[in-house]
Write a protein that holds these residues in place. Structure first.
Motif, short mmCIF file in Angstrom:
data_model
loop_
_atom_site.label_atom_id
_atom_site.label_comp_id
_atom_site.label_asym_id
_atom_site.label_seq_id
_atom_site.Cartn_x
_atom_site.Cartn_y
_atom_site.Cartn_z
N ARG A 99 -11.84 4.90 6.33
CA ARG A 99 -11.93 5.02 4.87
C ARG A 99 -12.28 3.69 4.22
O ARG A 99 -12.98 3.64 3.21
CB ARG A 99 -10.62 5.55 4.30
CG ARG A 99 -10.66 5.81 2.80
CD ARG A 99 -9.31 6.33 2.29
NE ARG A 99 -9.33 6.50 0.86
CZ ARG A 99 -9.71 7.60 0.24
NH1 ARG A 99 -10.12 8.64 0.96
NH2 ARG A 99 -9.70 7.68 -1.07
N SER A 100 -11.80 2.62 4.80
CA SER A 100 -12.11 1.28 4.29
C SER A 100 -12.21 0.32 5.46
O SER A 100 -11.60 0.55 6.52
CB SER A 100 -11.03 0.81 3.32
OG SER A 100 -9.83 0.48 4.02
N PRO A 101 -12.96 -0.76 5.31
CA PRO A 101 -13.06 -1.75 6.39
C PRO A 101 -11.70 -2.33 6.76
O PRO A 101 -11.43 -2.59 7.94
CB PRO A 101 -13.98 -2.82 5.81
CG PRO A 101 -14.78 -2.12 4.76
CD PRO A 101 -13.84 -1.10 4.17
N GLU A 102 -10.83 -2.53 5.77
CA GLU A 102 -9.52 -3.11 6.01
C GLU A 102 -8.66 -2.18 6.88
O GLU A 102 -7.98 -2.62 7.81
CB GLU A 102 -8.80 -3.40 4.70
CG GLU A 102 -9.46 -4.46 3.83
CD GLU A 102 -10.64 -3.92 3.03
OE1 GLU A 102 -11.39 -4.74 2.45
OE2 GLU A 102 -10.83 -2.68 2.98
N LEU A 103 -8.70 -0.89 6.55
CA LEU A 103 -7.92 0.09 7.31
C LEU A 103 -8.46 0.21 8.73
O LEU A 103 -7.70 0.25 9.69
CB LEU A 103 -7.96 1.45 6.60
CG LEU A 103 -7.23 2.61 7.29
CD1 LEU A 103 -5.78 2.26 7.59
CD2 LEU A 103 -7.31 3.88 6.43
N ALA A 104 -9.78 0.25 8.86
CA ALA A 104 -10.40 0.37 10.18
C ALA A 104 -10.04 -0.83 11.05
O ALA A 104 -9.73 -0.68 12.24
CB ALA A 104 -11.91 0.49 10.05
N PHE A 105 -10.06 -2.02 10.46
CA PHE A 105 -9.78 -3.23 11.22
C PHE A 105 -8.38 -3.24 11.79
O PHE A 105 -8.17 -3.50 12.98
CB PHE A 105 -10.00 -4.46 10.33
CG PHE A 105 -9.62 -5.76 10.99
CD1 PHE A 105 -10.49 -6.38 11.87
CD2 PHE A 105 -8.39 -6.35 10.75
CE1 PHE A 105 -10.14 -7.57 12.50
CE2 PHE A 105 -8.02 -7.53 11.38
CZ PHE A 105 -8.91 -8.14 12.26
N VAL A 106 -7.40 -2.96 10.93
CA VAL A 106 -6.00 -3.05 11.38
C VAL A 106 -5.65 -1.90 12.32
O VAL A 106 -4.85 -2.05 13.24
CB VAL A 106 -5.04 -3.12 10.18
CG1 VAL A 106 -4.94 -1.78 9.46
CG2 VAL A 106 -3.66 -3.59 10.62
N ALA A 107 -6.26 -0.72 12.12
CA ALA A 107 -6.01 0.41 13.03
C ALA A 107 -6.54 0.08 14.43
O ALA A 107 -5.87 0.35 15.44
CB ALA A 107 -6.67 1.67 12.49
#
Length: 205
Positions: free
Chosen positions: A118-126
């Motif tokens: 959904r967002s680059p930030e969410l993808a990164f930490v996941a």
């Protein structure tokens, strides 16, 4: 109505905390933004200063959950070093511990339908969190002959699925479901059977 969250400059966090409580009690689709605003002590209009809608709010709860999850997984991995087996088993136990301690975050992450992309930030930490288990699997699978070695991503996905299944069925108090054994024991023995099948644990261990 009190607007303490807004006046103290932490409205965004107050809304996330409110959403987490509602997710725990009503599920990710069982509450409205108005309910989250009421719990945070602000008007519904104030929510839109920080979030586009309920899914955006849940996505932030999910992102924060993955941050916590990644840290727990990394700690578990390091705790098991220098033993690849101990690190691998430790990350599995960390999964169960996270689900129990952070149920709202867990549901936001895995049961809300919110994509990790959904967002680059969410993808990164996941991906950071998932990468810990894959790294543990890669280290452990080095002991398997190359022609019989499963890809680390498949290896870790199998354990991830097993951990998730134990959590969903037995570690979160599913109605009408009684675990025949402690969830930790179920996961440990399941991982043991899997690793024996790969020849990573001797049959008599």
């Amino acid at each position: 109505m009190s607007k303490r969250g807004y006046h103290h400059g932490n409205l965004r966090e107050a809304l996330v905390e409110a959403a987490l409580k509602l997710i725990e009690t009503k599920g990710p689709t069982g509450f409205t933004l108005s309910e989250a605003a009421k719990q945070a002590g602000v008007t519904p209009a104030a929510v839109y200063r920080h979030f586009d809608g309920r899914e955006d709010l849940i996505a932030e709860a999910s992102r924060q959950g993955y941050e916590i999850f990644a840290e727990l997984m990394e700690y578990a991995y390091e705790k098991g070093q220098p033993s690849a087996l101990a690190s691998f088993e430790s990350t599995g136990r960390a999964y169960l511990a996270f689900a129990r301690r952070y149920p709202g975050h867990y549901v936001a992450m895995f049961e809300s339908g919110i994509s990790i992309n959904r967002s680059p930030e969410l993808a990164f930490v996941a991906k950071r969190a998932m990468g810990v288990l894959e790294r543990a699997a890669e280290e452990l699978s080095k002991h398997i002959p190359a022609d019989k070695r499963p890809p680390a991503s498949m290896f870790s996905a199998h354990i991830w699925a097993m951990s998730h299944g134990v959590v969903e069925l037995f570690a979160r108090g599913s109605p009408g479901t009684i675990s025949p054994f402690p969830p930790e024991e179920l996961l440990e023995t399941g991982i043991g059977i899997y690793l024996r099948g790969l020849g990573l644990i001797a049959p008599d261990e």
